[in-house]
Structures are given as structure tokens and as C-alpha cells.
Design a protein around this motif. Structure first.
Motif, mmCIF file in Angstrom:
data_model
loop_
_atom_site.group_PDB
_atom_site.id
_atom_site.type_symbol
_atom_site.label_atom_id
_atom_site.label_comp_id
_atom_site.label_asym_id
_atom_site.label_seq_id
_atom_site.Cartn_x
_atom_site.Cartn_y
_atom_site.Cartn_z
ATOM 1 N N ASP A 268 16.818 59.209 -18.853
ATOM 2 C CA ASP A 268 17.422 59.517 -17.555
ATOM 3 C C ASP A 268 17.586 61.021 -17.350
ATOM 4 O OD1 ASP A 268 19.328 59.628 -19.576
ATOM 5 O OD2 ASP A 268 20.981 59.084 -18.249
ATOM 6 N N LEU A 269 17.530 61.800 -18.440
ATOM 7 C CA LEU A 269 17.676 63.249 -18.326
ATOM 8 C C LEU A 269 16.792 63.926 -19.373
ATOM 9 C CD1 LEU A 269 19.221 65.637 -16.944
ATOM 10 C CD2 LEU A 269 20.829 65.521 -18.861
ATOM 11 N N VAL A 270 16.052 64.924 -18.922
ATOM 12 C CA VAL A 270 15.220 65.734 -19.814
ATOM 13 C C VAL A 270 15.750 67.163 -19.754
ATOM 14 C CG1 VAL A 270 12.894 66.578 -20.321
ATOM 15 C CG2 VAL A 270 13.222 64.275 -19.377
ATOM 16 N N VAL A 271 16.045 67.741 -20.912
ATOM 17 C CA VAL A 271 16.561 69.109 -20.985
ATOM 18 C C VAL A 271 15.501 69.971 -21.675
ATOM 19 C CG1 VAL A 271 18.466 70.590 -21.691
ATOM 20 C CG2 VAL A 271 18.889 68.163 -21.179
ATOM 21 N N VAL A 272 14.890 70.841 -20.903
ATOM 22 C CA VAL A 272 13.835 71.722 -21.417
ATOM 23 C C VAL A 272 14.469 73.077 -21.702
ATOM 24 C CG1 VAL A 272 11.598 72.782 -20.943
ATOM 25 C CG2 VAL A 272 12.125 70.504 -20.026
#
Length: 430
Positions: A268-272
């Protein structure tokens, strides 16, 4: 050194102060006046071609964590250097590249070895390109070049210096400055990011080359473990920033729009952090993100933030941001830990001739010393490298070039991964 103070002597004094006493180069006649009376406490590392000069200086700067000084011939020499200059630019390597220019009194007549539009030639692969308006400005040009190269986003800069400038009288240069090489992220926006990360049900972390360059390896591991989050390798990375044998590591994302979107399905969330969002190649159409997936990006490079196709960005030093997030995010112990990366490690029953990439990596994995540094330019086999020869320590993998290379066609199997299935003091040394 002569007793009379000149642009030459003053500039070398400044270079000493800045600890720029190793010069990588392949000079020509327009650089001779810079190299005359070469000081005993300086080292000139000679290469036989300018592309090699840039490559050696690039490695030196990355390993020493400080700018490297480069000296190449005007015009043609700079042209030869541009290919690897592209990689240094994308790899945020601080290089100060110098070349000579013809005598000022001759330049207007387009003389032999005159460097036409000298400051234009290395663009756009330098942050700053300059030819001093006066000989007296040469030391200050070096001072600014040092600051430009070092400040984030770090990168190469270029100076064109007329050959007669070095002998001009100059009493001295005293305006030596220091600059910061880190920018702290905005506290309020970082708090918003932390809250969104804490609220995520199944977050994914993507650590890019900026993290390892900034010294954030250990903090990245601590953040992933606190969040109990899946970790993916950024596409086409030139520095690994997370141990690829860690139980939370899920392997490289892939490279195409479709592959990356498919890999991120279910998060639900991608942190790059410390990477582009994303570095794509080749073009395989698809959704930039799966339905129901949001993206946050933290980078020290405004250009990288502006170029992102999706998500919300935050500017700041990646290592600093990770260290701050560690105190802000909630513990993720309630999350289900991801399955470890599959490593089938299948080899042909009969050894191949020539060896296949898995066979090469398998052999290297058996003999690699624990403190070995891997330098790999085979972008088409990076998935096999991660499977057999994972990077497990900070500063131990250098991929290159960061912008790719013009090489022979890739073998047919390589496309499957792209789409988702598969130094003596004062002397010359060479």
C-alpha cells in the motif's frame, strides 16, 4: 617552485589547503604550463586515454569521499572524457576537471589547439563550467569549483584555463571557504512522511545509491527491521545500500514500468530513499504504480525529485532522513514479515563453454574474500549477481556506469530480467 608569487604558485597553495594533491590526467601541450615545476608533494596519476582518467578519478573520489582533481587536454581530450563523465554526473561523483586553453592573445583568431566554446563542450554533464575572465581569477575559480562539486547533489565541474595564465604575477588568495555537503530535510514534511509510513499496512522500502554514498547503510538496515518492511534494490543501481543476503531483502525491482508496478503489487506504500522513482529501461508499458499503492520519495537531488513520475517527494540528505525517521516511525512488529528472496541457484549439469553468467557468479562466490569489493558493469546480469554474489557490506559494490554503456546487443536471456521474469609522491605513475 619559484620565489616569485604567481597564479601557478598561489593555485597550488590553495589545492594543498583543499587536500587536492592527487591529479589524474592525460595532458597535452596546453596543459604544460600548469604542470611545470610540479611540486614534490603532489602526485600525478597518468592514464593513456581520457576515459580511463575519468574512471580512475571517479573511483578515487567515491572511495575517499572527497573531490578528485582531473587534468585533460583541451577540446579533443575533453571530448574523449565525456563518455565516462556522463557516468560520473549520474553517479554524483565530485570531480574538478581542468583543461588548458590557448594563449589569450591568440584565442580570437581560432588558433591551433584553441578550445572553441570551451565551457559548452562538457555540458550538460557537469554542474558548472567556467573559463576565468582574468588570470587573477584562476584561484577563485578553483575555490568555487570545489564548492560546486561537493555541495549536494555532488557532481563533476569543469574549468578551462588559458595556458599563459599560470605565469601571471599574483600576490596570494586568502578567501578559502568551507561548504556543507548535507541538507537536513524539512522537519514538518518528514513528520508527515513518518506518519504515513507508520500507518501503512504493508510498506516497501527501496534504497538507492544515495544512501550508501551518504553513509546510511546501517541506518537503512535498522529502519527496515523496525518497520518489518520488504526491501527492494533500486533499478540499475550503481551502489548497493542494503545487505542483499538480509531476510527482508526481496531482490531487485526490475527496470521497466510494467515490471516495477507488478513487483510492487500488494504494497500500500512504497518509500523510495536515495533513488530515482524510477530509473526505467526498456519501455514496457504499464501502470506506474499498482492500484491502491502510494509512493514517497526522499532524495538529496532536486532534479531527481522533479523528474519523478509519481509520488510525493522530500528533499534532504538520505542518511540523515533515515536516522530521523528511526525515531519517528512506529514499531512494525504487528506486520507479517515478508518471505525471503528466492535463490534457486540452478547451474547446468554439464559446465558450459563459455561459462554462463550464473556459473561465473557461482565460481566467484566460492573464492571471494570477505573484504572484497565488486565492480560490475554487466547490468543485464545484475539479478544473477544478487542471487549468487550478494553485496553484504557498505562500500563493497560499485556498478557502472550509472547511465549505462553502449555495448554489444544483450543475449536473448538477458531481456527476461528487464521485463520481470528472470601514487609515488611528486612523480608520474601509471
Amino acid at each position: 617552485m619559484t620565489e616569485r608569487s604567481t597564479v601557478h604558485s598561489v593555485t597550488y597553495d590553495l589545492l594543498r589547503t583543499l587536500k587536492l594533491t592527487t591529479v589524474f590526467g592525460n595532458p597535452g601541450s596546453t596543459e604544460q604550463t600548469f604542470l611545470q615545476d610540479f611540486p614534490e608533494d603532489f602526485t600525478y596519476v597518468l592514464a593513456l586515454q581520457e576515459a580511463s582518467v575519468i574512471a580512475m578519478a571517479d573511483a578515487f573520489a567515491q572511495v575517499t569521499h572527497r573531490p578528485a582533481l582531473v587534468n585533460v587536454h583541451s577540446s579533443a581530450g575533453v571530448g574523449n572524457a565525456v563518455g565516462n563523465l556522463v557516468a560520473a554526473y549520474h553517479g554524483n561523483t565530485p570531480l574538478i576537471i581542468t583543461s588548458g586553453q590557448q594563449h589569450r592573445e591568440l584565442v580570437i583568431g581560432e588558433p591551433y589547439l584553441g578550445n572553441r566554446e570551451a565551457t559548452t563542450l562538457p555540458k550538460p554533464w557537469v554542474k558548472w563550467s567556467y573559463e576565468p575572465a582574468r588570470a587573477e581569477d584562476v584561484p577563485e575559480a578553483f575555490m568555487r569549483a570545489y564548492a560546486e562539486a561537493l555541495q549536494p547533489p555532488a557532481g563533476p565541474v569543469y574549468l578551462s584555463i588559458p595556458m599563459d595564465d599560470w605565469k601571471r604575477p599574483l600576490s596570494g588568495f586568502t578567501r578559502v571557504r568551507t561548504v556543507s555537503d548535507r541538507v537536513v530535510p524539512d522537519a514538518r514534511r518528514l513528520r508527515l512522511f513518518a506518519d504515513r509510513i507508520s500507518a501503512s499496512r504493508r510498506p516497501a522500502l527501496v534504497f538507492g545509491p544515495e544512501v550508501d554514498r551518504a553513509g546510511g547503510w546501517d541506518a537503512a538496515v535498522a529502519l527496515a527491521e523496525k518497520l518489518r518492511a520488504s526491501v527492494y534494490g533500486a533499478p540499475l543501481l550503481d551502489r548497493a545500500s542494503f545487505p542483499e543476503d538480509h531476510s527482508l531483502f526481496r531482490g531487485p525491482l526490475g527496470m521497466s514500468v510494467k515490471t516495477i508496478s507488478d513487483r510492487l503489487a500488494g504494497h500500500d506504500l512504497v518509500v523510495v530513499i536515495g533513488a530515482e522513482a524510477f530509473r526505467y529501461y526498456p519501455y514496457v508499458p504499464g501502470d506506474y504504480l499498482p492500484d491502491g499503492t502510494e509512493l514517497l520519495q526522499i532524495t538529496g537531488n532536486p532534479g531527481v525529485a522533479a523528474a519523478a513520475r509519481v509520488g510525493d517527494s522530500l528533499l534532504g540528505d538520505p542518511a540523515t532522513a533515515i536516522e530521523l525517521l528511526l525515531d519517528m516511525v512506529a514499531e512494525g512488529s504487528a506486520r507479517t514479515a515478508p518471505e525471503p528472496m528466492a535463490r534457486p541457484r540452478e547451474l547446468p549439469q554439464t559446465p558450459s563453454s563459455p561459462l554462463t553468467p550464473p556459473e561465473v557468479y557461482a565460481a566467484l562466490s566460492r573464492v571471494r574474500p570477505p573484504d572484497a569489493v565488486i565492480v560490475n558493469e554487466s547490468t543485464s546480469t545484475m539479478a544473477q549477481q544478487v542471487e549468487w554474489l550478494p553485496t553484504v557490506r557498505t562500500g563493497s559494490f560499485f556498478g557502472g556506469p550509472a547511465e549505462g554503456s553502449a555495448g554489444p546487443p544483450r543475449p536473448r536471456w538477458a531481456s527476461r530480467w528487464a521485463t520481470g521474469s528472470g601514487a609515488s609522491t611528486g612523480r608520474w605513475s601509471a
